[in-house]
Write an enzyme that holds these catalytic residues in place. Structure first.
Site, PDB file in Angstrom:
ATOM      1  N   LYS A   1       0.856  -1.185   0.000  1.00 48.04           N
ATOM      2  CA  LYS A   1       0.000   0.000   0.000  1.00 48.04           C
ATOM      3  C   LYS A   1       0.892   1.235   0.000  1.00 48.04           C
ATOM      4  O   LYS A   1       1.930   1.253   0.687  1.00 48.04           O
ATOM      5  CB  LYS A   1      -0.896  -0.027   1.249  1.00 48.04           C
ATOM      6  CG  LYS A   1      -1.890   1.124   1.352  1.00 48.04           C
ATOM      7  CD  LYS A   1      -2.795   0.988   2.582  1.00 48.04           C
ATOM      8  CE  LYS A   1      -3.806   2.125   2.677  1.00 48.04           C
ATOM      9  NZ  LYS A   1      -4.689   2.018   3.860  1.00 48.04           N
TER      10      LYS A   1
ATOM     11  N   SER B   1      -9.714   2.417   3.056  1.00 47.02           N
ATOM     12  CA  SER B   1      -8.795   3.093   2.181  1.00 47.02           C
ATOM     13  C   SER B   1      -7.825   2.166   1.446  1.00 47.02           C
ATOM     14  O   SER B   1      -7.196   2.600   0.489  1.00 47.02           O
ATOM     15  CB  SER B   1      -7.976   4.097   2.990  1.00 47.02           C
ATOM     16  OG  SER B   1      -7.185   3.422   3.964  1.00 47.02           O
TER      17      SER B   1
ATOM     18  N   SER C   1     -10.079   0.037   7.276  1.00 52.80           N
ATOM     19  CA  SER C   1      -9.494   0.086   5.934  1.00 52.80           C
ATOM     20  C   SER C   1      -8.818  -1.179   5.425  1.00 52.80           C
ATOM     21  O   SER C   1      -8.425  -1.221   4.259  1.00 52.80           O
ATOM     22  CB  SER C   1      -8.497   1.232   5.846  1.00 52.80           C
ATOM     23  OG  SER C   1      -9.189   2.429   5.644  1.00 52.80           O
TER      24      SER C   1
HETATM   25  N1  GLN Z   1     -13.119   5.005   6.440  1.00 57.60           N
HETATM   26  C1  GLN Z   1     -12.514   5.428   7.664  1.00 57.60           C
HETATM   27  C2  GLN Z   1     -12.009   6.832   7.521  1.00 57.60           C
HETATM   28  O1  GLN Z   1     -12.194   7.412   6.486  1.00 57.60           O
HETATM   29  C3  GLN Z   1     -11.404   4.492   8.041  1.00 57.60           C
HETATM   30  C4  GLN Z   1     -10.213   4.651   7.213  1.00 57.60           C
HETATM   31  C5  GLN Z   1      -9.084   3.792   7.632  1.00 57.60           C
HETATM   32  O2  GLN Z   1      -9.265   2.778   8.300  1.00 57.60           O
HETATM   33  N2  GLN Z   1      -7.897   4.206   7.269  1.00 57.60           N
HETATM   34  O3  GLN Z   1     -11.450   7.384   8.433  1.00 57.60           O
END
Ligand code: GLN
Length: 484
Positions: free
Chosen positions: A76, A151, A175
């Site tokens: 990632k 994400s 995410s």
């Molecule tokens: N969707 C959540 C956010 O936007 C979690 C994102 C994540 O786990 N990095 O904060």
């Protein structure tokens, strides 16, 4: 070759069925041929991948036999990779070449994995759909009209489309689990402190945790062992031996107590997703598990609490991107303030700016007690819910996401609806517990993910529970049309 799991590929490499160079070339070709449809990679590191594959082949020729030796992998783009662009999905870091490797990257490299490239992601990991990336949205290989989740959507889409056998993800509020669910793959967010955050670009430091994404629990077991460590460079990393997660995969499940939180099956859950989850639970009963209804009474507080804590930490972490030492710098600044304002104004996207504003607000004098302190207290209550639940059960199960993948564009104008996609995953980060998502069916052609939540440092158990399900089902083995 691309339909084999990591465990199978590693065995074939050791048996000299093919070389790591052949295997790496095969995946690089698939990326070239197919990623135009998905946009799951930001950077492909063809040359260094082939060099790493040659080095792995030499180790294999000498009789070395690591469980990941010579296996391709994708990182990632939130993990620093020395000499390779590390963008975090942001224009702010579009020009950033990391000067060192993240702990996760150096450990996986030492284990002999071959990095194919860096995967697309929501900007600074803020998002649930991969639409906030500076590099454009990622598409879901099961249906390219749909989001892959976020994400870690690039990692999830790339694994689902068999462009890489495994990838890293990070999970601050879901995410790893939510994109794994939406793309029909397996992903585990370890206990907070299990995997070093060194070199993993910070979003919300008290919640962020890296982990593996692959097609099977067995592959996640192999990857997690290599990713875990005690690392004094991350002060929240926990000094505990790393178990051999693969060694306990075959344990039986007789007598396993599964807790089903009633709050995870109420309003807002798509009935077809609920049906798939219930069918998965029925499968676990056949494997000898007992099911107990439990309650996590503070579930409804998790999303609002998170949207105070996470932006607060993000606003502080992202203060370093000021255009001075690295990252985007505006043209011809008039003075220092102008440099800050325009560099940040140009470098960050709308969602990141929204979080910085919320975070700065809740931390400001006068609001700190009302919001931030309150949120920290609620966080304790959320953790206690789980503590009580784990006095009665071994594992908690439920949906990873209230719906299957939604369409690209569907939720972008409504941040709160988007935030609610993480309603079942966020509390796990608030408590620091390990959580997993495994493929458990489809609604139409879009995958459903079953979430498994474990007690602290119970990753071996979670992987075992997931593996036993994957022995008797084949959801994880299906491939999206056009990517077979
Ligand atoms: N969707 C959540 C956010 O936007 C979690 C994102 C994540 O786990 N990095 O904060």
């Amino acid at each position: 070759m691309h339909n084999r799991t990591i465990a199978e590929l590693a065995r074939a490499l050791r048996a000299k069925e093919f070389s790591s160079v052949d295997l790496t070339g095969h995946f690089l070709n698939r990326i070239k041929r197919l990623d135009g449809r998905l946009n799951s990679f930001v950077t492909v590191t063809e040359e260094s991948a082939l060099a790493a594959a040659r080095a792995a082949d030499q180790r294999l020729a000498k009789g070395e036999a690591g469980p990941l030796l010579g296996v391709p992998f994708a990182q990632k783009d939130i993990f620093c990779t020395q000499g390779v662009k590390t963008s975090c999905g942001s224009k702010m870091l579009d020009n950033f070449i990391a000067p060192y490797d993240a702990a996760v990257v150096s450990q996986l490299n030492a284990a002999g994995t071959v990095m194919l490239g860096k995967t697309n992601m929501d900007e600074f990991a803020m998002g649930s759909s991969n639409e906030t990336s500076y590099y454009g949205p990622v598409k879901n290989p099961w249906d390219t009209a749909a989001v892959p989740g976020g994400s870690s959507g690039g990692s999830a889409a790339a694994v689902a489309a068999r462009l890489t056998p495994g990838a890293s993800g990070t999970d601050t509020g879901g995410s790893i689990r939510q994109p794994a669910a939406l793309c029909g793959i397996t992903g585990i967010k370890p206990t907070y402190g299990r995997v070093s955050r060194y070199g993993m670009i910070a979003f919300a430091s008290s919640l962020d945790q890296g982990g593996p994404m692959a097609r099977t629990a067995e592959d996640c077991a192999l990857l997690l062992r290599a990713m875990s460590s005690y690392d004094p460079r991350d002060s929240t990393c926990v000094d505990r031996p790393v178990p051999d997660y693969a060694a306990t995969l075959d344990n039986g499940l007789a007598g396993l107590k599964i807790g089903l939180p009633k709050e995870y099956f109420g309003e807002g859950l798509d009935p077809q997703v609920a049906a798939a989850i219930e069918a998965a639970i029925a499968e676990y009963k056949k494997l000898g598990a007992e099911v107990v209804e439990i309650s996590l009474p503070n579930t409804a507080l998790a999303v609002p609490t998170y949207y105070v804590v996470a932006p607060a930490e993000a606003s502080s972490n992202l203060a370093r991107y000021d255009g001075v030492r690295f990252g985007h710098r505006c043209d011809a600044p008039k003075d220092l303030l102008d440099l800050y304002k325009r560099s940040r104004g140009e470098g960050f996207g709308a969602e990141v700016k929204r979080r910085i504003m919320i975070g700065t607000y809740v931390l400001s004098a006068g609001y700190y007690d009302a919001y931030y302190l309150k949120a920290q207290q609620l966080r304790q209550l959320i953790s206690q819910d789980f503590k009580q639940a784990f006095e009665q059960v071994d594992v908690i199960m439920g949906p990873a996401s209230p719906t299957v993948a939604f369409n690209i564009g569907e939720k972008m104008d409504d941040p709160v609806t988007m935030y609610l996609s993480d309603i079942y995953t966020i509390a796990v980060n608030m408590a620091g517990l390990p959580g997993m998502s495994i493929p458990a069916g489809f609604v139409g052609q879009r995958p459903v993910g079953l979430q498994l939540i474990g007690n602290y440092f119970d990753e071996a158990r979670l992987l075992n529970i997931a593996h036993q399900y994957q022995r008797v089902t084949d959801w994880h083995a299906r491939s999206p049309r056009g990517f077979e």
